[in-house]
Each structure stands twice: as C-alpha cells, then as structure tokens.
Design an enzyme around this catalytic site. Structure first.
Site, PDB file in Angstrom:
ATOM      1  N   MET A  89      -7.899  10.566  -5.645  1.00  0.00           N
ATOM      2  CA  MET A  89      -7.220  10.574  -4.359  1.00  0.00           C
ATOM      3  C   MET A  89      -6.149  11.648  -4.205  1.00  0.00           C
ATOM      4  O   MET A  89      -5.288  11.540  -3.332  1.00  0.00           O
ATOM      5  CB  MET A  89      -6.608   9.189  -4.095  1.00  0.00           C
ATOM      6  CG  MET A  89      -7.634   8.077  -4.001  1.00  0.00           C
ATOM      7  SD  MET A  89      -8.944   8.387  -2.781  1.00  0.00           S
ATOM      8  CE  MET A  89      -7.990   8.284  -1.267  1.00  0.00           C
ATOM      9  N   ARG A  90      -6.194  12.668  -5.019  1.00  0.00           N
ATOM     10  CA  ARG A  90      -5.220  13.747  -4.870  1.00  0.00           C
ATOM     11  C   ARG A  90      -5.927  15.060  -4.569  1.00  0.00           C
ATOM     12  O   ARG A  90      -7.015  15.315  -5.073  1.00  0.00           O
ATOM     13  CB  ARG A  90      -4.365  13.905  -6.137  1.00  0.00           C
ATOM     14  CG  ARG A  90      -3.413  12.741  -6.334  1.00  0.00           C
ATOM     15  CD  ARG A  90      -2.420  13.001  -7.431  1.00  0.00           C
ATOM     16  NE  ARG A  90      -1.574  11.826  -7.600  1.00  0.00           N
ATOM     17  CZ  ARG A  90      -0.453  11.610  -6.941  1.00  0.00           C
ATOM     18  NH1 ARG A  90      -0.026  12.504  -6.059  1.00  0.00           N
ATOM     19  NH2 ARG A  90       0.253  10.516  -7.157  1.00  0.00           N
ATOM     20  N   HIS A 108     -17.246  11.396  -0.334  1.00  0.00           N
ATOM     21  CA  HIS A 108     -16.365  11.111   0.796  1.00  0.00           C
ATOM     22  C   HIS A 108     -17.027  10.099   1.717  1.00  0.00           C
ATOM     23  O   HIS A 108     -18.220  10.246   2.043  1.00  0.00           O
ATOM     24  CB  HIS A 108     -16.063  12.399   1.565  1.00  0.00           C
ATOM     25  CG  HIS A 108     -15.068  12.199   2.676  1.00  0.00           C
ATOM     26  ND1 HIS A 108     -13.727  12.021   2.440  1.00  0.00           N
ATOM     27  CD2 HIS A 108     -15.239  12.106   4.018  1.00  0.00           C
ATOM     28  CE1 HIS A 108     -13.114  11.848   3.602  1.00  0.00           C
ATOM     29  NE2 HIS A 108     -14.000  11.891   4.570  1.00  0.00           N
TER      30      HIS A 108
END
Length: 203
Positions: A89-90, A108
């Site tokens: 999530m980065r 995604h």
C-alpha cells in the site's frame, strides 16, 4: 523456474494464493522471499510456507528515498526474476521502480485507468458504475498508471456495500494474479513488450 519476491502490507490473501499455487510441482514459479513495510498479518503465510521474509518500515528512515533504497537492497539480495506487489500500500520511490522495471507488477481492484489510488472500490460505488474489476499492471513511477497486463471485470450488484464488492473483487484478483504469474513464467506475457507498446513515441 521464475523466482519471485512478493511485497505486502496487509492480510496477504494474494500472497497466500501464490504460495498455494507454487506448491504444485508443475507451477513454473517459486516465491523466494516476502517483504513488507509493516508488521503485516500476511507475513504469517510466509512463515507457514517456509519462505523467508523481511520488513522495512518507512518510519525508521529519514525520507522516502532512503526507505526505498533499503527496500531495494533487501529485494535484490534474492535476485528475483519478478517482484509482485500484492496488496502493498505504499507508492514506491522512482529509484526503486527504475531498478526493477518492467519486472515489477501490481494488482489493483478496478479496471484501470478508471479509479486509481487507494480507494478504488469506494470510488467505483460512489460513481454509480455497474461494472468494475481487477487489473494486473506493470508498476511505473505514477500511481496505478503503468502498462496494463491483464484485466477482468466484476459486476457491481444492486445494494453492494464496499465490503461486499471488495470481497468479490478479491476472489477474482487472486485468480487473475496467479494466472498472470503463470503466463509470465511461460512467456505468454512478455513484460518488455508491454512496456514498449505503452511507451510514448519519441521517448
């Protein structure tokens, strides 16, 4: 045999799907290490399957670039053929992306270019679309802007909550990611060709 490092931030359901697939002797890929940016619950799957893991926490570094450099060092020590962001999530720093591209892919929960970013399922519901889905794409220096490898649609049902829709998307996401890795390993999907076909003329 394709060697893979998987990066996660959360529960690791995509990681587990890949680990389970790789237990099949006929599956042409193996996960050599799992990395995270936090003490992610999904790291338990790495332990369960006997795969080494590492954690590189951003708050331990002066800036994002330094964090990215250490993450890259940890990844590269395994010399992977492919790095899979599976619920990571980065946003990865440019130097990290450039070092590994195009052998760096992400899943995604939307049909990109629609609904990029961290709230894709919520955004799809808010917009009122009747269909969203899953994308597996090459990571570039933008946010969910890299070349698309494969996509699969998921219908939005009347009365769907964000949780309900996301759970149905996750089921498709796991299957699509495993198939994408299989196709990359078998050279049915060629990452360099996708990168070239999405290049801007003259770039």
């Amino acid at each position: 045999m394709l060697s893979i490092v998987v990066l996660i931030s959360g529960g690791g359901s995509n990681l587990r799907a890949l680990l389970e697939a790789s237990t099949d002797a006929e599956f042409p890929a193996r996960i050599v290490a799992v990395g995270s940016d936090t003490d992610a619950p999904g790291l338990a799957y790495a332990e369960q399957f006997g795969v080494p893991s590492f954690t590189v926490v951003p708050t331990a570094f002066a800036d994002r670039a330094s964090w990215g450099d250490e993450l890259l060092t940890q990844v590269e020590q395994w010399s992977p053929d492919l790095v899979v962001c599976a619920g990571f999530m980065r946003i990865l720093p440019p130097r990290f992306v450039r070092a590994l591209s195009p052998n760096l892919i992400n899943t995604h929960p939307a049909l990109l270019p629609a609904f990029p970013g961290a709230h894709a399922v919520r955004d799809a519901l808010a917009t009122g679309v009747t269909e969203t889905g899953v994308t597996v794409h090459i990571v570039d220096e933008g946010v969910d802007t890299g070349p698309v490898l494969v996509q699969q649609a998921v219908p939005v049902l009347p009365g769907d909550s964000e949780h309900d829709l996301h759970e149905r998307i996750k089921t498709v996401e796991r299957e699509l990611l495993v198939q994408a890795v299989l196709d990359i390993a078998n050279t049915h999907l060629t990452l360099t060709d996708h990168l070239k076909s999405n290049a801007t003329p003259g770039s």
